[in-house]
Design an enzyme around this catalytic site. Structure first.
Site, PDB file in Angstrom:
ATOM      1  CG  ASN A   8      -3.570   8.504   0.090  1.00 48.96           C
ATOM      2  OD1 ASN A   8      -4.621   8.375   0.706  1.00 48.96           O
ATOM      3  ND2 ASN A   8      -2.394   8.390   0.672  1.00 48.96           N
ATOM      4  NE  ARG A  19     -23.025  13.168  10.451  1.00 43.18           N
ATOM      5  CZ  ARG A  19     -24.003  13.918   9.928  1.00 43.18           C
ATOM      6  NH1 ARG A  19     -24.939  13.370   9.187  1.00 43.18           N
ATOM      7  NH2 ARG A  19     -24.032  15.201  10.156  1.00 43.18           N
ATOM      8  CG  HIS A  44      -0.834   5.261   5.723  1.00 37.84           C
ATOM      9  ND1 HIS A  44       0.174   6.201   5.722  1.00 37.84           N
ATOM     10  CD2 HIS A  44      -0.581   4.462   6.784  1.00 37.84           C
ATOM     11  CE1 HIS A  44       0.991   5.970   6.745  1.00 37.84           C
ATOM     12  NE2 HIS A  44       0.538   4.930   7.420  1.00 37.84           N
ATOM     13  CD  GLU A  71       1.028   5.857   1.622  1.00 35.18           C
ATOM     14  OE1 GLU A  71       1.034   6.541   0.600  1.00 35.18           O
ATOM     15  OE2 GLU A  71       0.710   6.303   2.747  1.00 35.18           O
ATOM     16  CG  HIS A 191       3.297  14.317   2.363  1.00 31.39           C
ATOM     17  ND1 HIS A 191       2.867  15.492   2.942  1.00 31.39           N
ATOM     18  CD2 HIS A 191       2.862  13.327   3.160  1.00 31.39           C
ATOM     19  CE1 HIS A 191       2.231  15.205   4.058  1.00 31.39           C
ATOM     20  NE2 HIS A 191       2.198  13.902   4.220  1.00 31.39           N
ATOM     21  CG  ASP A 192       1.903  18.668   1.705  1.00 32.70           C
ATOM     22  OD1 ASP A 192       0.725  18.391   1.980  1.00 32.70           O
ATOM     23  OD2 ASP A 192       2.778  18.852   2.568  1.00 32.70           O
ATOM     24  N   GLY A 214      -3.347  12.506  -2.410  1.00 29.78           N
ATOM     25  CA  GLY A 214      -4.622  12.340  -1.733  1.00 29.78           C
ATOM     26  C   GLY A 214      -5.265  13.641  -1.314  1.00 29.78           C
ATOM     27  CG  HIS A 215      -4.923  17.073   2.223  1.00 26.94           C
ATOM     28  ND1 HIS A 215      -5.686  16.760   3.323  1.00 26.94           N
ATOM     29  CD2 HIS A 215      -4.897  18.420   2.139  1.00 26.94           C
ATOM     30  CE1 HIS A 215      -6.106  17.880   3.884  1.00 26.94           C
ATOM     31  NE2 HIS A 215      -5.641  18.901   3.192  1.00 26.94           N
TER      32      HIS A 215
END
Ligand code: PXP
Length: 240
Positions: A8, A19, A44, A71, A191-192, A214-215
């Site tokens: 992701n 920026r 997403h 998503e 997720h996570d 992703g994160h």
């Protein structure tokens, strides 16, 4: 078949947007993630374009050679995008426009009729459907009855409970996966998920077709580099 890793890239766009220029270059990052071993790219595009813009979704469509997964909340704008781009997969998430991140699954019982129509519409475009969902039996059975190809388990709860008691954390997902598979649904998760909790999740539920991450992956890349990081997440998907 090994579980696929869809990267992701929302957070790459977040950094770029800070920026206003084109650094980092989202399209190049997606190309490189594939080069480093990613099996898919996920985005997403939110209505406020705070990370992925509509233009990004088209730019990525031109270069993604693996599985492109878009998503979103299924409003008119989302359906129009899916129709124009025809990605490999559309993942429906129930979050309202300004929520920080998707942190809950669909109520497939309450919204059964609406979701059924949406899924039919998206499938008629030749696009595979997945819906974001939690682990309750009624919701899983509801998902099967509305005709989606896949469900994506919301794994935030698993991740939150992993360190306290991983067997307890995975238990509801194992039970839900069994019900889903019996009902003909294929499985995604996300997720996570991270380098600590991913391998256990996949080892306990090897039927997961794809994880989207992703994160944590982008945060890890700050220390490990993107190439190493993608390879390490791929490694974490190998069941010993
Ligand atoms: N799956 C869905 C439906 C999501 O909304 C997100 C976050 O955008 C993810 C997976 C990936 O979660 P994370 O960024 O925590 O890896």
């Amino acid at each position: 078949m090994a579980t696929k890793l869809s990267v992701n890239v929302n957070k790459i766009a977040t950094l770029r947007n800070a920026r206003g220029g084109n650094l980092p270059n989202l399209v190049q990052v997606a190309i490189d993630c594939e080069l480093f071993g990613a099996d898919g790219i996920t985005v997403h595009p939110r209505p406020d374009e705070r990370h992925i813009t509509t233009q990004d979704t088209f730019d990525l469509a031109k270069v993604v050679k693996t599985e492109y997964n878009i998503e979103g909340y299924p409003d008119e704008r989302f359906l129009d995008l899916i129709d124009k781009i025809r990605p490999a997969q559309a993942t429906l998430v129930p979050d309202p426009p300004n929520v920080l991140t998707s942190d809950a699954g669909w109520d497939t019982v309450k919204h059964a009729d609406w979701l059924k129509d949406l899924i039919k519409t998206i499938q008629s475009m030749g696009v595979r459907t997945s819906i974001f969902i939690e682990t309750d039996r009624a919701l899983i059975e509801g998902a099967a009855s509305i005709g989606t190809d896949r469900i994506e388990f919301y794994t935030g709860t698993y991740a939150a409970n992993f360190h306290a008691d991983k067997a307890k954390a995975i238990a509801p997902y194992k039970a839900a996966a069994e019900i889903a598979l019996k009902n003909g649904l294929a499985l995604n998760a996300g997720h996570d998920l991270n380098l600590d909790n991913l391998n256990y999740f996949i080892s306990e539920i090897p039927a997961i077709d794809e994880v989207s991450i992703g994160h944590a992956l982008v945060a890890d890349a700050l220390y490990l580099g993107l190439e190493n990081t993608v390879r390490m997440y791929k490694q974490a998907l190998i069941i010993q």
